[in-house]
Structure formats: structure tokens, C-alpha cells
Design a protein around this motif. Structure first.
Motif, PDB file in Angstrom:
ATOM      1  N   LEU A 163      36.458  26.272  50.594  1.00 44.38           N
ATOM      2  CA  LEU A 163      37.222  25.029  50.527  1.00 44.38           C
ATOM      3  C   LEU A 163      38.588  25.328  49.922  1.00 44.38           C
ATOM      4  N   ASP A 164      38.585  26.100  48.838  1.00 43.56           N
ATOM      5  CA  ASP A 164      39.813  26.559  48.191  1.00 43.56           C
ATOM      6  C   ASP A 164      39.857  28.073  48.285  1.00 43.56           C
ATOM      7  N   ASP A 165      41.009  28.613  48.656  1.00 43.90           N
ATOM      8  CA  ASP A 165      41.179  30.059  48.826  1.00 43.90           C
ATOM      9  C   ASP A 165      42.518  30.450  48.217  1.00 43.90           C
ATOM     10  N   CYS A 166      42.463  31.100  47.041  1.00 36.95           N
ATOM     11  CA  CYS A 166      43.670  31.477  46.297  1.00 36.95           C
ATOM     12  C   CYS A 166      43.720  32.993  46.110  1.00 36.95           C
ATOM     13  N   ASP A 167      44.850  33.474  45.660  1.00 37.21           N
ATOM     14  CA  ASP A 167      44.959  34.894  45.346  1.00 37.21           C
ATOM     15  C   ASP A 167      44.241  35.186  44.023  1.00 37.21           C
ATOM     16  N   ILE A 168      44.240  36.439  43.592  1.00 37.16           N
ATOM     17  CA  ILE A 168      43.507  36.876  42.399  1.00 37.16           C
ATOM     18  C   ILE A 168      43.971  36.178  41.120  1.00 37.16           C
ATOM     19  N   ASP A 169      45.197  35.641  41.110  1.00 40.06           N
ATOM     20  CA  ASP A 169      45.715  34.917  39.948  1.00 40.06           C
ATOM     21  C   ASP A 169      45.476  33.412  40.054  1.00 40.06           C
ATOM     22  N   ARG A 172      45.272  27.951  49.486  1.00 42.54           N
ATOM     23  CA  ARG A 172      45.121  27.193  50.728  1.00 42.54           C
ATOM     24  C   ARG A 172      43.846  26.374  50.579  1.00 42.54           C
ATOM     25  N   ARG A 173      43.883  25.161  51.084  1.00 39.79           N
ATOM     26  CA  ARG A 173      42.708  24.280  51.029  1.00 39.79           C
ATOM     27  C   ARG A 173      42.312  23.925  52.448  1.00 39.79           C
ATOM     28  N   ASP A 174      41.026  24.023  52.728  1.00 43.87           N
ATOM     29  CA  ASP A 174      40.484  23.667  54.030  1.00 43.87           C
ATOM     30  C   ASP A 174      39.480  22.531  53.832  1.00 43.87           C
ATOM     31  N   VAL A 192      26.039  22.191  45.660  1.00 43.71           N
ATOM     32  CA  VAL A 192      26.175  23.546  45.135  1.00 43.71           C
ATOM     33  C   VAL A 192      27.599  24.023  45.362  1.00 43.71           C
ATOM     34  N   GLU A 193      28.144  24.729  44.382  1.00 45.98           N
ATOM     35  CA  GLU A 193      29.436  25.407  44.526  1.00 45.98           C
ATOM     36  C   GLU A 193      29.262  26.864  44.158  1.00 45.98           C
ATOM     37  N   VAL A 194      29.722  27.739  45.020  1.00 47.50           N
ATOM     38  CA  VAL A 194      29.828  29.151  44.687  1.00 47.50           C
ATOM     39  C   VAL A 194      31.285  29.371  44.333  1.00 47.50           C
ATOM     40  N   GLN A 195      31.524  29.994  43.179  1.00 52.90           N
ATOM     41  CA  GLN A 195      32.892  30.216  42.719  1.00 52.90           C
ATOM     42  C   GLN A 195      33.143  31.700  42.506  1.00 52.90           C
ATOM     43  N   GLN A 196      34.159  32.205  43.177  1.00 49.84           N
ATOM     44  CA  GLN A 196      34.636  33.565  42.916  1.00 49.84           C
ATOM     45  C   GLN A 196      35.758  33.418  41.899  1.00 49.84           C
ATOM     46  N   LEU A 197      35.634  34.116  40.777  1.00 50.36           N
ATOM     47  CA  LEU A 197      36.565  33.917  39.676  1.00 50.36           C
ATOM     48  C   LEU A 197      37.827  34.752  39.820  1.00 50.36           C
ATOM     49  N   ALA A 249      36.847  26.171  24.543  1.00 44.80           N
ATOM     50  CA  ALA A 249      36.280  27.397  25.114  1.00 44.80           C
ATOM     51  C   ALA A 249      37.241  27.972  26.150  1.00 44.80           C
ATOM     52  N   PHE A 250      37.083  29.247  26.435  1.00 46.50           N
ATOM     53  CA  PHE A 250      37.890  29.901  27.458  1.00 46.50           C
ATOM     54  C   PHE A 250      37.070  30.032  28.724  1.00 46.50           C
ATOM     55  N   ASP A 251      37.688  29.702  29.851  1.00 45.57           N
ATOM     56  CA  ASP A 251      37.018  29.792  31.146  1.00 45.57           C
ATOM     57  C   ASP A 251      37.917  30.511  32.134  1.00 45.57           C
ATOM     58  N   PHE A 252      37.294  31.301  33.007  1.00 45.80           N
ATOM     59  CA  PHE A 252      38.033  31.883  34.117  1.00 45.80           C
ATOM     60  C   PHE A 252      38.212  30.809  35.183  1.00 45.80           C
ATOM     61  N   VAL A 253      39.351  30.798  35.811  1.00 47.85           N
ATOM     62  CA  VAL A 253      39.657  29.845  36.874  1.00 47.85           C
ATOM     63  C   VAL A 253      39.133  30.411  38.192  1.00 47.85           C
ATOM     64  N   ALA A 254      38.511  29.558  39.001  1.00 44.51           N
ATOM     65  CA  ALA A 254      38.003  29.993  40.303  1.00 44.51           C
ATOM     66  C   ALA A 254      39.159  30.237  41.257  1.00 44.51           C
ATOM     67  N   ARG A 255      39.057  31.317  42.008  1.00 40.86           N
ATOM     68  CA  ARG A 255      40.067  31.598  43.032  1.00 40.86           C
ATOM     69  C   ARG A 255      39.584  31.156  44.418  1.00 40.86           C
ATOM     70  N   ARG A 256      38.281  31.174  44.611  1.00 40.06           N
ATOM     71  CA  ARG A 256      37.691  30.678  45.858  1.00 40.06           C
ATOM     72  C   ARG A 256      36.471  29.837  45.506  1.00 40.06           C
ATOM     73  N   VAL A 257      36.296  28.759  46.273  1.00 33.09           N
ATOM     74  CA  VAL A 257      35.153  27.870  46.054  1.00 33.09           C
ATOM     75  C   VAL A 257      34.537  27.526  47.408  1.00 33.09           C
ATOM     76  N   TRP A 258      33.242  27.761  47.518  1.00 33.62           N
ATOM     77  CA  TRP A 258      32.474  27.396  48.709  1.00 33.62           C
ATOM     78  C   TRP A 258      31.548  26.253  48.325  1.00 33.62           C
ATOM     79  N   VAL A 259      31.478  25.214  49.165  1.00 32.64           N
ATOM     80  CA  VAL A 259      30.756  23.986  48.810  1.00 32.64           C
ATOM     81  C   VAL A 259      29.626  23.707  49.794  1.00 32.64           C
TER      82      VAL A 259
END
Length: 156
Positions: free
Chosen positions: A39-45, A50-52, A125-130, A141-151
Motif C-alpha cells: 500500500l505504501d512503498d518508500c525508500d530505506i529512509d 508511493r501509495r497504491d 493484518v499489516e506486514v511492515q518492512q522497517l 518510546a523509539f520506533d522504526f518507521v515502516a518503509r513498506r506496508v502490505w495490508v
């Protein structure tokens, strides 16, 4: 002098310049499977995103049944995890759950999501690549931001 047909050269040049297709995640439950683009596809940072809006999987999952999640090597070889929402047997939505974060030091290509109790019903369900970007949450708290999310949205 050797002549090279122009059409194959142009096709090769066009495919070499095309953006790579984002990886898909496969969800499997109750005898059915669906492959989903992010759904969301970002670079490593976690920038240049891009959102689909059409990239959402749907599956029917009966209460108490697990959902198997399969990720490609491009995801398995990075930090990723699973977030999920569910209702108990009485229909009351529970606090969202999450898996452990899987990392490059112990790559994992698949995960089976099993809810706490047999009568629980999965909602989504969401799969998140950090990414490598970290942010502070409202709790400090500190959290890593997701770079890609599959829904995956669960039906009935």
C-alpha cells in the motif's frame, strides 16, 4: 558491418529503465491465498513514497484459524514484523497485537499468525518492512518507521 534489429534494442532499453516492481507478500488462510503489493512503498529512509490505494488483499478467515504470511527474500533479509487487529468471541475489539520484529541476523521468510483464543476473529493484518529512520512515539518510546506496508482486510 553487422546490423542489429532496432526493435529488440529499444525493448531492452525500455525494460532496463523501468522501475522495479515492488515485492509482494502472500497471505494464506482457510484454503485461499492472496498476493498483495505494498500500500505504501518508500525508500530505506521512509521518504520518496508511493501509495497504491488499490493494493489491499482480502481473505475470508473463520474464527480461530491462523493466517500464514510469506515474504520474499527482499523483505526477509531486512527488519520486518506483523501488526494485527482482532475481536474476541463476544465481538469486542481487543488491543492491537504485533509479532516480534524479524531481522537480518535471523531472516524469516514466513510467519504464522495465530490469535490468542480459539473464538477470536481477525479483523486486519499489516506486514511492515522497517526503514532505518527512527521516531519518538507519544509515550517517549523509539520506533522504526515502516518503509513498506502490505495490508490484508479479513472478511466475514
Amino acid at each position: 558491418m553487422r546490423r542489429v534489429p532496432l526493435l529488440p534494442v529499444l525493448l531492452l532499453a525500455a525494460t532496463a529503465c523501468a522501475a522495479p516492481t515492488p515485492p509482494e507478500v502472500t497471505f494464506y488462510a482457510d484454503g485461499e491465498a492472496v498476493a498483495v503489493a505494498p500500500l505504501d512503498d518508500c525508500d530505506i529512509d521512509a521518504e520518496n513514497c508511493r501509495r497504491d490505494p488499490a493494493a489491499e488483499g482480502r481473505l475470508r478467515v473463520r474464527p480461530g484459524l491462523p493466517v500464514q504470511i510469506s515474504v520474499p527474500g527482499e523483505v526477509a533479509d531486512t527488519a520486518w514484523g506483523v501488526n494485527f487487529r482482532y475481536r474476541d468471541a463476544a465481538g469486542v475489539e481487543q488491543e492491537p497485537g504485533r509479532s516480534a520484529v524479524f531481522t537480518v541476523s535471523a531472516p524469516k521468510h514466513a510467519y504464522t499468525l495465530t490469535l490468542p483464543n480459539p473464538g477470536d476473529r481477525l479483523i486486519g493484518v499489516e506486514v511492515q518492512q522497517l526503514s532505518r529512520r527512527i521516531q519518538t512515539s507519544t509515550t517517549g518510546a523509539f520506533d522504526f518507521v515502516a518503509r513498506r506496508v502490505w495490508v490484508l482486510t479479513v472478511e466475514g
